[in-house]
Motif scaffolding. Structure first.
Motif, PDB file in Angstrom:
ATOM      1  N   VAL A   1       0.829  -1.202   0.000  1.00 10.90           N
ATOM      2  CA  VAL A   1       0.000   0.000   0.000  1.00 10.90           C
ATOM      3  C   VAL A   1       0.863   1.251   0.000  1.00 10.90           C
ATOM      4  O   VAL A   1       1.834   1.349   0.756  1.00 10.90           O
ATOM      5  N   GLU A   2       0.496   2.169  -0.849  1.00  7.82           N
ATOM      6  CA  GLU A   2       1.139   3.480  -0.880  1.00  7.82           C
ATOM      7  C   GLU A   2       0.112   4.510  -1.313  1.00  7.82           C
ATOM      8  O   GLU A   2      -0.574   4.332  -2.329  1.00  7.82           O
ATOM      9  N   SER A   3      -0.060   5.542  -0.495  1.00  9.00           N
ATOM     10  CA  SER A   3      -1.010   6.627  -0.787  1.00  9.00           C
ATOM     11  C   SER A   3      -2.422   6.117  -1.033  1.00  9.00           C
ATOM     12  O   SER A   3      -3.132   6.559  -1.942  1.00  9.00           O
ATOM     13  N   GLY A   4      -2.853   5.140  -0.202  1.00  9.58           N
ATOM     14  CA  GLY A   4      -4.226   4.663  -0.279  1.00  9.58           C
ATOM     15  C   GLY A   4      -4.520   3.724  -1.425  1.00  9.58           C
ATOM     16  O   GLY A   4      -5.685   3.432  -1.706  1.00  9.58           O
TER      17      GLY A   4
ATOM     18  N   GLY B   1      -7.305   4.219   6.392  1.00  8.66           N
ATOM     19  CA  GLY B   1      -6.631   3.683   7.567  1.00  8.66           C
ATOM     20  C   GLY B   1      -5.687   2.542   7.287  1.00  8.66           C
ATOM     21  O   GLY B   1      -5.082   2.000   8.212  1.00  8.66           O
ATOM     22  N   ALA B   2      -5.532   2.148   6.021  1.00  9.00           N
ATOM     23  CA  ALA B   2      -4.632   1.043   5.686  1.00  9.00           C
ATOM     24  C   ALA B   2      -3.183   1.451   5.917  1.00  9.00           C
ATOM     25  O   ALA B   2      -2.783   2.576   5.595  1.00  9.00           O
TER      26      ALA B   2
ATOM     27  N   ALA C   1      -7.424  -3.773   3.763  1.00 12.73           N
ATOM     28  CA  ALA C   1      -6.026  -4.173   3.940  1.00 12.73           C
ATOM     29  C   ALA C   1      -5.784  -4.596   5.379  1.00 12.73           C
ATOM     30  O   ALA C   1      -6.149  -3.894   6.320  1.00 12.73           O
ATOM     31  N   PHE C   2      -5.174  -5.771   5.541  1.00 15.35           N
ATOM     32  CA  PHE C   2      -4.796  -6.266   6.856  1.00 15.35           C
ATOM     33  C   PHE C   2      -3.281  -6.352   6.938  1.00 15.35           C
ATOM     34  O   PHE C   2      -2.616  -6.673   5.945  1.00 15.35           O
TER      35      PHE C   2
END
Length: 369
Positions: free
Chosen positions: A249-252, A266-267, A345-346
């Motif tokens: 993840v990068e920038s949502g 919040g990821a 995303a976890f």
């Protein structure tokens, strides 16, 4: 004011802790479904609320009255709580009217003066007054459950507890009975708790869903919230099919085998395990000359829709995607996959630990139920 407040309830049987600091609020006039696998503690929670079990710690309040606290437990018959068991628990030697009269003041002796109330209760559960003279063996399973509900509602309880009341019914009857019961409780403005192991039942019945695992709630929220934005991987997998993929993840936005997929707020900006529901994926046959993102390996025809087994480029494990059967791809077709909405995303380490005991198939880790 919340009609029912459960605070830090714990219960141990021998060396087994069945409830571990459970807290729950059920607002006045609303319905809550407690859902979890067998043995997770959900029925024990219901029995504590009803007064059939005494907790080791914690409190239960119904309206402004505390019915359980340290050193005190109000007897079940003094709690204004209705209870419907899995099998209905009707008296086989009594008529329907007599079964319902049993729940009214005066019991069987007052049945004659309660005839109007019995007829009213039967109408309330979508059974005519003529059913009063029948006996339980003359009713279908769904009708018996509605009679059990009418009996429980006879004394106008503040809380209605439903302990897997539809599990013994066949699929079609279960859905119809569930809807009839939900409509009856809603029309009466009654606060209710349904205990079930059926995810679809929990999501369709209640205003609030509480997911339980080994004596604790993993998440409590609206059906839409717990399904679309699960708090952890256990909750995600327990409530329905999941497509799970590794990503960064990068920038949502998560970069993964599906391409660049937006993730919910919040990821963490890190390597993650992303989850989408199968219905979020739309498979399109790749345009002429376009490479596509995967290959269809199998097609299961289901009438109105099909289940596609697709192997994404660079991955060995397949995923499954549902789509309408009209114009569906065939085995061997190259497809592009469109993602509707955002993925969840976890954290990779946390999701790996949570996912091991609940994945339904070690051979097909990307799609679990």
């Amino acid at each position: 004011m919340s009609r029912l407040v459960v605070s830090q309830i714990s219960k141990t049987f021998g060396r087994t802790q069945v409830l571990d600091g459970i807290s729950l609020e059920v607002p006045d006039g609303s319905s809550t479904a407690v859902v979890g696998s067998s043995g997770c503690g959900k029925t024990t929670l219901l029995r504590v609320i009803a007064g059939f079990e005494t907790p080791d710690a914690g409190s239960v309040a119904v309206g402004a009255e505390t019915v359980v606290r340290e050193g005190f437990s109000m007897p079940p018959n003094r709690r204004n709580i209705g209870y419907v068991a899995q099998d209905g628990a009707l008296f086989p030697h009594l008529t329907v009217g007599q079964n319902i009269a049993y729940g009214l003041n005066g019991g069987l002796a007052g049945r004659r003066r309660h005839q109007d109330r019995i007829a009213e209760l039967l109408e309330m559960v979508s059974l005519g007054a003529g059913y009063a003279v029948r006996r339980p063996h003359e009713l279908s399973g769904g009708q018996q459950q509605r009679v059990a509900l009418a009996r429980a509602m006879a004394r106008k309880p503040e809380i209605m507890l439903l302990d897997e009341p539809f599990s013994a019914l066949d699929t079609g009857l279960r859905a119809a009975t569930r809807q009839a019961v939900a409509d009856t409780l809603r029309a009466a403005g009654m606060t209710s708790i349904l205990v079930t192991h059926d995810q679809e039942e929990a999501l369709s019945f209640a205003d609030q869903v509480a997911v339980m695992c080994t004596g604790r709630f993993t998440q409590v929220g609206s059906p839409e919230q717990v399904y679309a934005a699960p708090a952890d991987l256990f909750t995600a997998q327990f409530l329905g099919d999941c497509v799970l993929l590794d990503g960064v993840v990068e920038s949502g936005v998560a970069a993964c085998a599906l391409g660049r997929v937006p993730v919910q707020a919040g990821a963490p900006a890190a390597a993650v395990r992303i989850m989408v529901r199968p219905e979020q994926l739309v498979a399109h046959i790749a345009a002429q000359g376009e490479p596509g993102t995967g290959t269809v390996r199998g097609v299961e025809f289901r009438g109105a829709d099909v289940m596609l087994t697709i192997v994404l480029d660079g991955m060995s494990d397949p995923i499954q995607v549902r789509r309408v059967s009209v114009g569906a791809p065939v085995a061997g077709d190259r497809v592009d996959l469109e993602v509707l909405g955002a993925a969840v995303a976890f954290d990779s380490e946390q999701s790996a630990a949570a996912g091991r005991p609940v994945a339904s198939s070690a051979e097909a880790p990307l799609l679990t139920r």
